[in-house]
Design a protein around this motif. Structure first.
Motif, PDB file in Angstrom:
ATOM      1  N   TYR A  44       0.847  -1.190   0.000  1.00  0.00           N
ATOM      2  CA  TYR A  44       0.000   0.000   0.000  1.00  0.00           C
ATOM      3  C   TYR A  44       0.876   1.231   0.000  1.00  0.00           C
ATOM      4  N   GLU A  45       0.613   2.128  -0.929  1.00  0.00           N
ATOM      5  CA  GLU A  45       1.331   3.395  -0.982  1.00  0.00           C
ATOM      6  C   GLU A  45       0.327   4.526  -0.809  1.00  0.00           C
ATOM      7  N   LYS A  48      -2.229   6.251  -3.419  1.00  0.00           N
ATOM      8  CA  LYS A  48      -2.498   5.338  -4.533  1.00  0.00           C
ATOM      9  C   LYS A  48      -3.569   4.325  -4.151  1.00  0.00           C
ATOM     10  N   ASP A  49      -4.578   4.809  -3.455  1.00  0.00           N
ATOM     11  CA  ASP A  49      -5.644   3.933  -2.962  1.00  0.00           C
ATOM     12  C   ASP A  49      -6.383   3.231  -4.087  1.00  0.00           C
ATOM     13  N   GLU A  51      -5.398   2.620  -7.111  1.00  0.00           N
ATOM     14  CA  GLU A  51      -4.504   1.650  -7.758  1.00  0.00           C
ATOM     15  C   GLU A  51      -4.445   0.369  -6.926  1.00  0.00           C
ATOM     16  N   TRP A  52      -4.336   0.524  -5.604  1.00  0.00           N
ATOM     17  CA  TRP A  52      -4.277  -0.631  -4.720  1.00  0.00           C
ATOM     18  C   TRP A  52      -5.587  -1.428  -4.772  1.00  0.00           C
TER      19      TRP A  52
END
Length: 75
Positions: A44-45, A48-49, A51-52
């Motif tokens: 998790y970045e 970038k929710d 995208e995750w």
């Protein structure tokens, strides 16, 4: 129409906050439920929710809504 758009935006925002706030607790439970996921799969970045969530949808076969409900059920 405007109220529905606002509701959807608010829902997405709240989903993002919940993911961020519960991440450490969920990470182990996700790996337990889906043992074939790699650390890169569940990485998790911040910021970038979406995208995750998209990556998790692809790996688990769940819809976005089902995935968010499942995550919320993890506590």
């Amino acid at each position: 129409m405007l109220a529905r758009d606002f509701y959807l935006l608010l829902k997405q925002f709240m989903d993002k906050l919940e993911i961020k706030g519960n991440w450490n607790k969920w990470k182990g439970k996700i790996k337990q439920a889906y043992g074939d996921l790699t650390d890169d799969d569940i990485k998790y970045e911040e910021g970038k929710d979406e995208e995750w969530l998209g990556r998790m949808q692809k790996k688990t076969g769940k819809t976005r809504d089902d995935l968010v409900k499942w995550l919320k059920s993890l506590g």
